[in-house]
Design an enzyme around this catalytic site. Structure first.
Site, mmCIF file in Angstrom:
data_model
loop_
_atom_site.group_PDB
_atom_site.id
_atom_site.type_symbol
_atom_site.label_atom_id
_atom_site.label_comp_id
_atom_site.label_asym_id
_atom_site.label_seq_id
_atom_site.Cartn_x
_atom_site.Cartn_y
_atom_site.Cartn_z
ATOM 1 C CG ASP A 68 11.313 11.053 1.026
ATOM 2 O OD1 ASP A 68 10.978 10.860 2.209
ATOM 3 O OD2 ASP A 68 11.387 12.194 0.540
ATOM 4 N N GLY A 149 -2.203 9.942 6.338
ATOM 5 C CA GLY A 149 -1.787 11.131 5.580
ATOM 6 C C GLY A 149 -2.933 11.751 4.782
HETATM 7 P P1 IMP Z 1 6.957 9.023 3.555
HETATM 8 O O1 IMP Z 1 8.164 9.489 2.823
HETATM 9 O O2 IMP Z 1 6.460 7.669 3.092
HETATM 10 O O3 IMP Z 1 7.125 9.086 5.044
HETATM 11 O O4 IMP Z 1 5.786 10.056 3.181
HETATM 12 C C1 IMP Z 1 5.900 11.448 3.479
HETATM 13 C C2 IMP Z 1 4.512 12.046 3.664
HETATM 14 O O5 IMP Z 1 3.799 11.990 2.401
HETATM 15 C C3 IMP Z 1 3.623 11.323 4.663
HETATM 16 O O6 IMP Z 1 3.828 11.808 5.967
HETATM 17 C C4 IMP Z 1 2.230 11.660 4.150
HETATM 18 O O7 IMP Z 1 1.850 12.947 4.584
HETATM 19 C C5 IMP Z 1 2.427 11.712 2.637
HETATM 20 N N1 IMP Z 1 2.126 10.392 2.035
HETATM 21 C C6 IMP Z 1 3.014 9.521 1.491
HETATM 22 N N2 IMP Z 1 2.400 8.420 1.057
HETATM 23 C C7 IMP Z 1 1.092 8.580 1.337
HETATM 24 C C8 IMP Z 1 -0.056 7.757 1.124
HETATM 25 O O8 IMP Z 1 -0.009 6.625 0.603
HETATM 26 N N3 IMP Z 1 -1.229 8.275 1.536
HETATM 27 C C9 IMP Z 1 -1.343 9.502 2.109
HETATM 28 N N4 IMP Z 1 -0.308 10.298 2.347
HETATM 29 C C10 IMP Z 1 0.909 9.842 1.962
#
Ligand code: IMP
Length: 191
Positions: A68, A149
């Site tokens: 996460d 993101g």
């Molecule tokens: P997840 O837990 O990897 O799904 O990340 C949750 C949210 O954090 C994503 O939907 C993005 O909005 C943001 N996020 C996480 N990692 C990145 C990254 O490497 N670049 C840009 N946004 C990120």
């Protein structure tokens, strides 16, 4: 070879990790015929990583890990943080999320922030965590078109380009996720 489940629906993440882990066969939710979304109800990324791993471990009795991540902005008290995916609306919308961050930071001098990742691994009932973080600053406008993101508005410390202006290889050398993943891989390759 032993199976280990990467609790994710994101095929890109699976491919990335598969290349690195030598002594486990990586499977994922779809190999378990599991397509439900696991509610991420905790208020920390560590808590949510644990929810996902423990859910799959308990349901399928299989060793597994999940990750996460979030963007933590100091001037916003750590927001969007654990709510990064759904900062602006309940349905995840990157453009709206970026617009809201830029709006909330308008006129703010402190643009410091950090991306953080937490991976939760459960093997034979034993839980371990692997963390990675990268500090940087939030730009005042979008820069670049790569990545995903918040990449277009984040410039990592020591660089002059945003994550969205870097190649994937370049980003992967320094990113929060790759730091945490390397720690996981080292651990698993010794198992
Ligand atoms: P997840 O837990 O990897 O799904 O990340 C949750 C949210 O954090 C994503 O939907 C993005 O909005 C943001 N996020 C996480 N990692 C990145 C990254 O490497 N670049 C840009 N946004 C990120």
């Amino acid at each position: 070879m032993r199976d280990i489940c990467f609790v994710t629906g994101n095929q890109n993440k699976i491919i990335e990790v598969e290349k690195l882990i030598k002594n486990f066969k990586i499977i994922s939710n779809k190999d378990l015929n599991f397509y439900d979304e696991i509610p991420e109800t905790e208020n920390t990324i560590k808590g949510n990583a644990f929810i996902k791993s423990s859910f799959i471990y308990n349901k399928f009795n299989i060793n597994c890990f999940s990750d996460d991540s979030g963007l933590f902005i100091n001037a916003l008290g750590g927001e969007p943080g654990v709510r990064s995916a759904r900062y602006a609306s309940e349905i995840s919308d990157t453009e709206k999320n970026i617009n809201l961050v830029l709006k909330n930071l308008r006129g703010e001098e402190d643009r410091s922030a950090a991306f953080q990742t937490c991976i939760c691994l459960i093997i034979n009932g034993k839980t371990s965590y692997f963390e990675g973080s990268v500090k940087g600053i939030i730009t005042s406008k979008r820069l670049g078109s790569r990545g995903f993101g918040y990449d277009p508005i984040f410039i990592p410390e020591g660089f002059e380009r945003s994550f969205a202006q870097m190649s994937l290889e370049e980003k992967n050398k320094i990113s929060h996720r790759s730091i945490a993943t390397k720690k996981l891989v080292n651990f698993l390759n010794q198992k």
